[in-house]
Every structure is written in C-alpha cells, then in structure tokens.
Scaffold this motif. Structure first.
Motif, PDB file in Angstrom:
ATOM      1  N   HIS A   1       0.830  -1.206   0.000  1.00 57.37           N
ATOM      2  CA  HIS A   1       0.000   0.000   0.000  1.00 57.37           C
ATOM      3  C   HIS A   1       0.860   1.250   0.000  1.00 57.37           C
ATOM      4  O   HIS A   1       0.554   2.232  -0.683  1.00 57.37           O
ATOM      5  CB  HIS A   1      -0.922   0.003   1.222  1.00 57.37           C
ATOM      6  CG  HIS A   1      -2.043  -0.979   1.119  1.00 57.37           C
ATOM      7  ND1 HIS A   1      -2.636  -1.554   2.210  1.00 57.37           N
ATOM      8  CD2 HIS A   1      -2.681  -1.505   0.045  1.00 57.37           C
ATOM      9  CE1 HIS A   1      -3.588  -2.383   1.831  1.00 57.37           C
ATOM     10  NE2 HIS A   1      -3.635  -2.373   0.517  1.00 57.37           N
ATOM     11  N   HIS A   2       1.925   1.238   0.783  1.00 54.34           N
ATOM     12  CA  HIS A   2       2.794   2.401   0.868  1.00 54.34           C
ATOM     13  C   HIS A   2       3.451   2.683  -0.478  1.00 54.34           C
ATOM     14  O   HIS A   2       3.508   3.829  -0.934  1.00 54.34           O
ATOM     15  CB  HIS A   2       3.866   2.181   1.941  1.00 54.34           C
ATOM     16  CG  HIS A   2       4.800   3.341   2.093  1.00 54.34           C
ATOM     17  ND1 HIS A   2       6.032   3.390   1.480  1.00 54.34           N
ATOM     18  CD2 HIS A   2       4.670   4.516   2.756  1.00 54.34           C
ATOM     19  CE1 HIS A   2       6.621   4.525   1.772  1.00 54.34           C
ATOM     20  NE2 HIS A   2       5.824   5.223   2.551  1.00 54.34           N
TER      21      HIS A   2
ATOM     22  N   THR B   1       0.915   4.232  -2.770  1.00 53.35           N
ATOM     23  CA  THR B   1       0.643   5.626  -2.413  1.00 53.35           C
ATOM     24  C   THR B   1       1.753   6.544  -2.904  1.00 53.35           C
ATOM     25  O   THR B   1       1.495   7.589  -3.512  1.00 53.35           O
ATOM     26  CB  THR B   1       0.492   5.765  -0.882  1.00 53.35           C
ATOM     27  OG1 THR B   1      -0.591   4.948  -0.437  1.00 53.35           O
ATOM     28  CG2 THR B   1       0.227   7.213  -0.489  1.00 53.35           C
TER      29      THR B   1
ATOM     30  N   SER C   1       3.180  10.574   2.176  1.00 50.35           N
ATOM     31  CA  SER C   1       2.588   9.244   2.340  1.00 50.35           C
ATOM     32  C   SER C   1       2.451   8.839   3.796  1.00 50.35           C
ATOM     33  O   SER C   1       1.743   7.882   4.120  1.00 50.35           O
ATOM     34  CB  SER C   1       3.426   8.198   1.589  1.00 50.35           C
ATOM     35  OG  SER C   1       4.711   8.054   2.181  1.00 50.35           O
TER      36      SER C   1
ATOM     37  N   GLU D   1      -3.016   6.908   3.138  1.00 51.96           N
ATOM     38  CA  GLU D   1      -2.762   5.598   2.545  1.00 51.96           C
ATOM     39  C   GLU D   1      -3.817   5.324   1.488  1.00 51.96           C
ATOM     40  O   GLU D   1      -5.004   5.247   1.784  1.00 51.96           O
ATOM     41  CB  GLU D   1      -2.796   4.505   3.614  1.00 51.96           C
ATOM     42  CG  GLU D   1      -2.520   3.111   3.055  1.00 51.96           C
ATOM     43  CD  GLU D   1      -2.558   2.033   4.124  1.00 51.96           C
ATOM     44  OE1 GLU D   1      -3.231   1.016   3.902  1.00 51.96           O
ATOM     45  OE2 GLU D   1      -1.916   2.228   5.185  1.00 51.96           O
TER      46      GLU D   1
END
Length: 337
Positions: free
Chosen positions: A57-58, A61, A80, A84
């Motif tokens: 996810h990071h 983003t 970031s 998220e």
C-alpha cells in the motif's frame, strides 16, 4: 494451503482489487481460527504477511503521489505518512473533479502536498457543496483556485458546523462583496472558525473605541492581526494606543497590522532609526534651515533609504550644524546643539 491463500491475496492486491486488511487475513487464515491455535511458524509468517501488505500500500501511495499528483520523490515519501491509498479510484475522481473546476496541475499538487487527506474525499458529496457555497457569495473560480492552493484544509471543514456559521458571523458586519474579500485575504478564518479568536478580538476593538468602518477595514484588508490570541491582541492594541494612534481613524488599523507582522527586534530597530529620523529634522526646523510645510513631509523622511536621507538631511547641513551627524547617531541630544 497457507501459501496458496497468501499468493491469492497478494495477486488480488497487485491486480488492483481494493482488499481490506480483515478480508485478506480471512483469505490467509481460511476460517475464524484463533491465532493462538497456530504454530509459531505460522504466526511469524502472518506478521511478515501484514508487513508486506503495508509495504505494498505504501509503495502504491508513493507512486501515485509522484505520477498523478506531481510530487517529488522526497515530497511523496513525506506526504505518504499522512495518507494511505488502496486504489486509484477515489483519488482519480478528486483530481478529475478539481481539474474540471479550473484548478491547475501545480495548484492541485500544492493542495495534495499540504492536505493529502483531500484525495480521500468524495467529490460530489463533500467538495462540490463547499465550492458552490463559496461561489454563491461572489468568490470566482479563479479566486477559489488561488486561495485553496494555500488553504486546502478548508475543503475538509464541515460546511454546516464551520463554514456557514463563520459566513453568517462575517455577513452580520460586512456586505456580501466584502465577505468575499475576507475569503481572499483571510481564508484561515473559515478554517479555524470565528468563535475562538476573531469574535473576541473584534470585541476588544469595539471596547477600545474602534468604529465599525475601521473594523470592516481590518477584516477585509488586514485580517492576519486577528489570528492572535485575544490576550496578545489586547496587549497589541494597547501598545498602538500608547504610541499615539487614534483608534477611531484608519491609520490605527494599519499600525496594528504593521505591529502584528513585524519581527520585534526589527520593529525596535526601526523605531530607534525613526527617532534618530525625527531628531535631525527637529534640529533643522529649530535652526530655521528647513520649512516644515514646504521642505519636509513624513514621506520624505520615512520612505528614502538611509543613504538618501543622510545626503538630503545631514550632509547638506553639516557646515551650518557640525553636530548634526552626532545627533543622527544618537550621541548628542537635540537640546545640546
């Protein structure tokens, strides 16, 4: 079986399916089995799996902030930390909405950098009602874009609980056109609201004798002074009064604004310099070397750079008043010349 579930979950993520952490964990555990029933190896694998989900996810983003929002890699990594993104759907709709409303790519980039939560708001339900409300009292699309690029948090504020009550407060004192001016020059008032600082500070001005036309001038042209805490603002108003400014005149508004904006050490140096502008002029007036009406004005004393002032009011008269430079330097008093 565990490995297959893990692969399935990761595949769904990488294909862009928005999976919540809970749904992925269900895929991983295959049932509602308590973690305590798993061997240590499986628990460690679970921890690694959660970490990998978070990193996925990071990475998404950061990449989105760079590729779609125009942030630098450093800016994207920093931003970031506060947002998220699990899929591009909502964020894309926000950017598309703002773009269609007249916001430039540079403006949107600044807004996202300052308020990344903006990418998670619903365009039609959350953003549009606020933009339409601002437009309803005369704020143009150009002014909206210009203002909101520096104050994007305003779009995250509650329309009913914050923005409209603040508008009603301002409208009770100002015309609709002037409220639009407050939005352009002091949009922070709509973000913070009026009850904590603005209303108490206006009360201080009224109790100090400032008329409504001066208060209106401060709100529309110099609202930054009103951001001070009421106690500090009251002290500033008292200081302006002690300096000799009449609060019933508009010059007091400019004095409050100047004193609020100035760095104290810079202000003190400027005041000292002004007193030394003034001692020289007083000597020249007393000696009859200049006429207060024809040869000197406040602007001619305050506006020119120091070099020009020295040439015009000191060097020119050193033959008649040898001590004039010493007066300017503060080493000789006016009465001793």
């Amino acid at each position: 079986m565990v490995v297959l579930c893990k692969l399935k979950a990761l595949t769904l993520l990488r294909l862009g399916y928005p999976q919540s952490s809970s749904s992925i964990l269900k895929l991983f555990f295959v049932g509602d089995v308590k973690p305590s029933h798993f061997p240590l190896q499986n628990l460690l694998l679970c921890r690694h799996f959660n970490s990998e989900i978070s990193e996925t996810h990071h990475d998404f983003t950061v990449n989105y902030l760079i590729n779609s929002c125009g942030l630098s890699p450093e800016g994207a990594i920093s931003t970031s930390k506060w947002v998220e993104l699990r899929s591009p759907k909502t964020a894309d709709s926000v950017l598309s909405f703002l773009r269609n409303y007249g916001f430039s790519e540079t403006q949107m980039s600044k807004m996202v950098r300052s308020c990344p939560h903006l990418l998670q708001l619903h365009p039609e339900k959350t953003l549009l009602p606020k933009l339409e409300f601002f437009a309803s009292f005369g704020v143009s699309k150009k002014d909206l874009a210009t203002t909101l690029q520096y104050e994007p948090k305003l779009l995250a504020m509650s329309l009913e609980k914050r923005i409209i009550p603040t508008y009603d407060f301002l409208r009770s004192m100002l015309s609709q056109k002037k409220v639009a001016s407050v939005f352009r020059h002091g949009s922070w008032i709509f973000v913070e609201g009026h009850s904590k600082k603005v209303a108490p500070n206006i009360k201080v001005l009224r109790e100090s004798g400032m008329p409504q036309h001066c208060i209106s001038m401060m709100l529309t042209c110099h609202p930054r002074a009103l951001i001070l805490k009421p106690k500090d603002f009251g002290q500033l108003v008292d200081e302006v009064k002690q300096m000799g400014f009449n609060l019933q005149k508009s010059t007091s508004v400019m004095a409050i604004n100047a004193l609020c904006a100035a760095n104290r050490s810079t202000w003190n140096r400027s005041c000292e310099f002004y007193k030394r502008w003034c001692s020289v002029v007083k000597v020249l007036l007393l000696k009859g070397l200049i006429n207060g009406i024809e040869n000197v004005s406040l602007g001619s004393v305050l506006v020119p750079p120091e070099k020009c002032f020295l040439e015009k009011f000191v060097a020119r008269y050193t033959d008649e008043v040898p001590q004039l430079l010493s007066v300017y330097q503060g080493r000789v008093e006016v009465q001793d010349v």
